[in-house]
Structures are given as C-alpha cells and as structure tokens.
Design a protein around this motif. Sequence first.
Motif, PDB file in Angstrom:
ATOM      1  N   GLY A 206      35.421  74.470 -10.034  1.00  0.00           N
ATOM      2  CA  GLY A 206      35.310  74.067 -10.889  1.00  0.00           C
ATOM      3  C   GLY A 206      35.146  75.731 -12.115  1.00  0.00           C
ATOM      4  N   ALA A 207      35.159  76.835 -11.305  1.00  0.00           N
ATOM      5  CA  ALA A 207      35.264  78.000 -12.350  1.00  0.00           C
ATOM      6  C   ALA A 207      36.580  78.031 -12.831  1.00  0.00           C
ATOM      7  CB  ALA A 207      35.012  78.830 -11.143  1.00  0.00           C
ATOM      8  N   ALA A 208      37.154  77.525 -12.721  1.00  0.00           N
ATOM      9  CA  ALA A 208      39.136  77.390 -13.048  1.00  0.00           C
ATOM     10  C   ALA A 208      39.136  76.592 -14.333  1.00  0.00           C
ATOM     11  CB  ALA A 208      39.780  77.748 -11.656  1.00  0.00           C
ATOM     12  N   LEU A 209      38.814  75.227 -14.235  1.00  0.00           N
ATOM     13  CA  LEU A 209      38.469  74.357 -15.645  1.00  0.00           C
ATOM     14  C   LEU A 209      37.785  75.455 -16.680  1.00  0.00           C
ATOM     15  CD1 LEU A 209      36.937  71.188 -13.702  1.00  0.00           C
ATOM     16  CD2 LEU A 209      39.288  72.157 -13.980  1.00  0.00           C
ATOM     17  N   GLN A 210      38.368  74.839 -17.858  1.00  0.00           N
ATOM     18  CA  GLN A 210      38.405  75.688 -18.955  1.00  0.00           C
ATOM     19  C   GLN A 210      38.547  73.484 -19.500  1.00  0.00           C
ATOM     20  OE1 GLN A 210      40.412  78.493 -20.692  1.00  0.00           O
ATOM     21  NE2 GLN A 210      41.016  79.400 -18.182  1.00  0.00           N
ATOM     22  N   ILE A 211      38.144  74.069 -20.797  1.00  0.00           N
ATOM     23  CA  ILE A 211      37.757  72.887 -21.813  1.00  0.00           C
ATOM     24  C   ILE A 211      37.089  72.851 -23.279  1.00  0.00           C
ATOM     25  CG2 ILE A 211      35.396  72.321 -21.312  1.00  0.00           C
ATOM     26  CD1 ILE A 211      37.054  69.191 -22.168  1.00  0.00           C
ATOM     27  N   ASP A 212      38.189  72.391 -24.527  1.00  0.00           N
ATOM     28  CA  ASP A 212      37.989  73.562 -25.218  1.00  0.00           C
ATOM     29  C   ASP A 212      37.723  71.049 -25.988  1.00  0.00           C
ATOM     30  OD1 ASP A 212      37.522  73.498 -28.175  1.00  0.00           O
ATOM     31  OD2 ASP A 212      39.317  74.573 -28.390  1.00  0.00           O
ATOM     32  N   ALA A 213      36.473  70.609 -26.034  1.00  0.00           N
ATOM     33  CA  ALA A 213      36.496  69.751 -26.928  1.00  0.00           C
ATOM     34  C   ALA A 213      37.129  69.076 -27.917  1.00  0.00           C
ATOM     35  CB  ALA A 213      35.207  69.535 -26.536  1.00  0.00           C
ATOM     36  N   ASP A 214      37.367  69.990 -28.960  1.00  0.00           N
ATOM     37  CA  ASP A 214      37.301  69.834 -29.937  1.00  0.00           C
ATOM     38  C   ASP A 214      39.259  69.609 -29.987  1.00  0.00           C
ATOM     39  OD1 ASP A 214      35.630  70.678 -32.194  1.00  0.00           O
ATOM     40  OD2 ASP A 214      35.779  72.433 -31.805  1.00  0.00           O
ATOM     41  N   ALA A 215      39.890  69.946 -29.122  1.00  0.00           N
ATOM     42  CA  ALA A 215      41.096  69.957 -28.857  1.00  0.00           C
ATOM     43  C   ALA A 215      41.750  68.917 -28.521  1.00  0.00           C
ATOM     44  CB  ALA A 215      41.616  71.148 -28.205  1.00  0.00           C
ATOM     45  N   VAL A 216      40.979  67.995 -27.591  1.00  0.00           N
ATOM     46  CA  VAL A 216      41.244  67.200 -27.023  1.00  0.00           C
ATOM     47  C   VAL A 216      41.671  65.646 -28.019  1.00  0.00           C
ATOM     48  CG1 VAL A 216      40.418  64.966 -25.183  1.00  0.00           C
ATOM     49  CG2 VAL A 216      39.449  67.329 -25.694  1.00  0.00           C
ATOM     50  N   ASP A 217      43.067  65.417 -26.534  1.00  0.00           N
ATOM     51  CA  ASP A 217      43.913  64.577 -27.484  1.00  0.00           C
ATOM     52  C   ASP A 217      43.932  62.898 -26.142  1.00  0.00           C
ATOM     53  OD1 ASP A 217      45.911  62.475 -27.236  1.00  0.00           O
ATOM     54  OD2 ASP A 217      47.430  63.687 -27.908  1.00  0.00           O
ATOM     55  N   PHE A 218      43.009  62.316 -26.275  1.00  0.00           N
ATOM     56  CA  PHE A 218      42.631  61.559 -25.583  1.00  0.00           C
ATOM     57  C   PHE A 218      43.262  60.470 -24.981  1.00  0.00           C
ATOM     58  CE2 PHE A 218      38.289  62.937 -27.880  1.00  0.00           C
ATOM     59  CZ  PHE A 218      37.386  63.141 -27.306  1.00  0.00           C
ATOM     60  N   GLU A 219      44.517  60.111 -26.067  1.00  0.00           N
ATOM     61  CA  GLU A 219      44.882  59.367 -25.288  1.00  0.00           C
ATOM     62  C   GLU A 219      45.944  59.608 -24.723  1.00  0.00           C
ATOM     63  OE1 GLU A 219      48.916  56.642 -27.326  1.00  0.00           O
ATOM     64  OE2 GLU A 219      47.498  57.396 -29.000  1.00  0.00           O
ATOM     65  N   ALA A 220      45.867  61.231 -24.647  1.00  0.00           N
ATOM     66  CA  ALA A 220      47.774  61.439 -23.699  1.00  0.00           C
ATOM     67  C   ALA A 220      46.438  61.585 -22.513  1.00  0.00           C
ATOM     68  CB  ALA A 220      47.331  63.276 -24.572  1.00  0.00           C
ATOM     69  N   VAL A 221      45.955  62.388 -22.841  1.00  0.00           N
ATOM     70  CA  VAL A 221      44.481  62.206 -21.356  1.00  0.00           C
ATOM     71  C   VAL A 221      44.323  61.514 -20.934  1.00  0.00           C
ATOM     72  CG1 VAL A 221      42.450  63.778 -21.012  1.00  0.00           C
ATOM     73  CG2 VAL A 221      43.915  65.386 -22.773  1.00  0.00           C
ATOM     74  N   GLY A 222      44.032  60.866 -21.694  1.00  0.00           N
ATOM     75  CA  GLY A 222      43.562  59.340 -20.444  1.00  0.00           C
ATOM     76  C   GLY A 222      44.774  58.596 -19.423  1.00  0.00           C
ATOM     77  N   SER A 223      46.148  58.801 -20.818  1.00  0.00           N
ATOM     78  CA  SER A 223      47.386  58.280 -20.044  1.00  0.00           C
ATOM     79  C   SER A 223      47.221  58.916 -18.631  1.00  0.00           C
ATOM     80  CB  SER A 223      48.356  58.334 -20.733  1.00  0.00           C
ATOM     81  OG  SER A 223      48.616  59.823 -21.050  1.00  0.00           O
ATOM     82  N   VAL A 224      47.431  60.128 -18.792  1.00  0.00           N
ATOM     83  CA  VAL A 224      47.406  61.070 -17.605  1.00  0.00           C
ATOM     84  C   VAL A 224      46.125  60.217 -16.153  1.00  0.00           C
ATOM     85  CG1 VAL A 224      47.546  63.298 -16.771  1.00  0.00           C
ATOM     86  CG2 VAL A 224      48.761  62.752 -19.163  1.00  0.00           C
ATOM     87  N   VAL A 225      45.436  60.328 -16.691  1.00  0.00           N
ATOM     88  CA  VAL A 225      44.121  59.762 -15.748  1.00  0.00           C
ATOM     89  C   VAL A 225      44.616  58.827 -15.411  1.00  0.00           C
ATOM     90  CG1 VAL A 225      42.327  59.576 -15.332  1.00  0.00           C
ATOM     91  CG2 VAL A 225      42.092  61.475 -16.836  1.00  0.00           C
ATOM     92  N   ALA A 226      45.184  57.840 -15.865  1.00  0.00           N
ATOM     93  CA  ALA A 226      45.671  56.315 -15.615  1.00  0.00           C
ATOM     94  C   ALA A 226      46.375  56.407 -14.712  1.00  0.00           C
ATOM     95  CB  ALA A 226      45.546  55.490 -17.018  1.00  0.00           C
TER      96      ALA A 226
END
Length: 302
Positions: A206-226
Amino acid sequence: MEVLGRLLAMLAVLLVGTGLRSSGALNDARTARLNATAYYVALPALVFVATYDQSIGDLLSTELFVGSLAVLFATGAIAWIAYRNRLSNDRRSVAIIQSYHSNLGYLGLPLVAATFDTQVTAIASVILGFVTLVQLPLTIVVLSAFGAAEAAIGRELAALAKNPVLLALIAGLTVGSIGVTFPGGVVVGLDALGSLALPLALLCVGAALQIDADAVDFEAVGSVVALKLCCMPLLAWVVFSALSVDRATFTAGVVMLGMPTAVSTYVYANELGGDAEFASLNVFATTVASVASLFVLITLLG
C-alpha cells in the motif's frame, strides 16, 4: 462470507498503507524498515514453517513444475501478441511483464497460508521459489529488449542467490528431507513471526502504490488487469486440470498464479526504461481488483 471478509480486510490494510504514506506517517525510512521486517523476518519464517516437516519429493512434482512454467510463458506470449502493435515501447514492455509477473511472496504465500491448510501452503512455498527464479530474469530481459537501459541480469541473479525467502525455502526443504525435528517452542515462535507476513506485506504494498487519476489509460490498464487476473488463473485451471494434479497442488497453483502484479515490476520498470507511472497504475489496479478475482477463485476451490 469468511473468505470475503478476509479479502476485504486485506484491501483495508492495503489502503491503510496507502493512506499512511500519503499522510507522511509512513515515510521512506519507516517504509524501508517495515519492508525489511517483512522481507528478512516474517516471510522467511512463514516459508520455513510451511516446509520444514515436508519432503521436497512430496511437494515438487513434474506436473507442478511444467504446469506452472507453461502458464507463465503462455500468458507472456498472449500478452506479447496482444500488445505487439499497440502502445509505445516503454508501455508495451511494462504491459507484457505485468500480465504474467505475479506477487507470489508479499501477497500470494501469506494469503494462501491464511486461507488453506499446511499442505497447500507448503506447495505454494515451492511455487514461490522456482517461479521467482524464472519470472524475474524474464522480466529483466523483456524490459531491456524494449527499453534504453542495459539489463543488470548478473546483478539481479546474484541478489537472488542471497534472497532470504529463497534461502528459507531451501533450508526448510532440506530439514524436511533429512527428517530433523525442532522443539515445539521454536516452531510456535516462527509460526507467530510468519503470521505477521500478510499484514506487514500489505502495508508495504500500500505504501508503495502511486496513482495519478488524470494519467490513467483505462483501456491499457484494463487489458493488463484482464490478462493478469482472468487469463492467467484460467490458464492455470486448464493446465493443471489437464495434468491431473492432486487437489492441494491444483489449489496452490491456481491461487498463486492468480495473484495480482508484483510491486517489484514498478521498480524494474523504473530502472530499465519502462513507463514507471503506467507500471504503478497497473500494480494498483490489479491489487485492488484481485479482491474480487481471488474471492471467486477461492470460493470455486472451496
């Protein structure tokens, strides 16, 4: 409901780690100390207790070895095909490695130990050992093939030789194979230390996770999750079913290979020319989404 409660508690601790990092309570120095405690104390204790009374011949079968590596390389091949003509080089390499590189140590083994019996945990410890020895060099090679930085394969392999978790695995399997007995008090103490592995690891992740909501490529991230949370465990289910492995091996293999993307992939992406911000997003997304996917897997596996 017990499984769902455990997974939601896991997510809560993960988010606590993220919140503590955001508030400054868990700064770099404290996170490093927490990480060292998990890496050098809790995880090795968990691995040793899981394997010290087991013979390696009872845990590592040809089917487990071949099946695990077949799933690993098949997922990597599918990811390479899926991203072959998509994304920039720095993102493509990250998407490929994060589709197969599982969080076996910090989340996989502690979660298996908290959920299943000692036989499944012991087999999961063995999976942690040999799959790590394959997926880490493979990740470095893939990142280096697409990135500008030179690979440090020799250095990373040298570090693996001193990895305390792998050393604990070797020690446990050696003791189990030659039949050495340990006093009950020692085992109880190590078991208590091992029980700290999951909460400590979750705080570190949790402490290592970093996220910038404005920079999310939902298609690319979603494909990795899938690929990571759906395709890889499905392949594991099919492969281990085809190999007709026993129930404990099947359970350990499917759950371990169904883990989210390892946090270390962010570190390697940052070092070897990958898109580190994209890597961090994928770690976050697969870790959070794994609460649902692992609930399904564990429920199906009973």
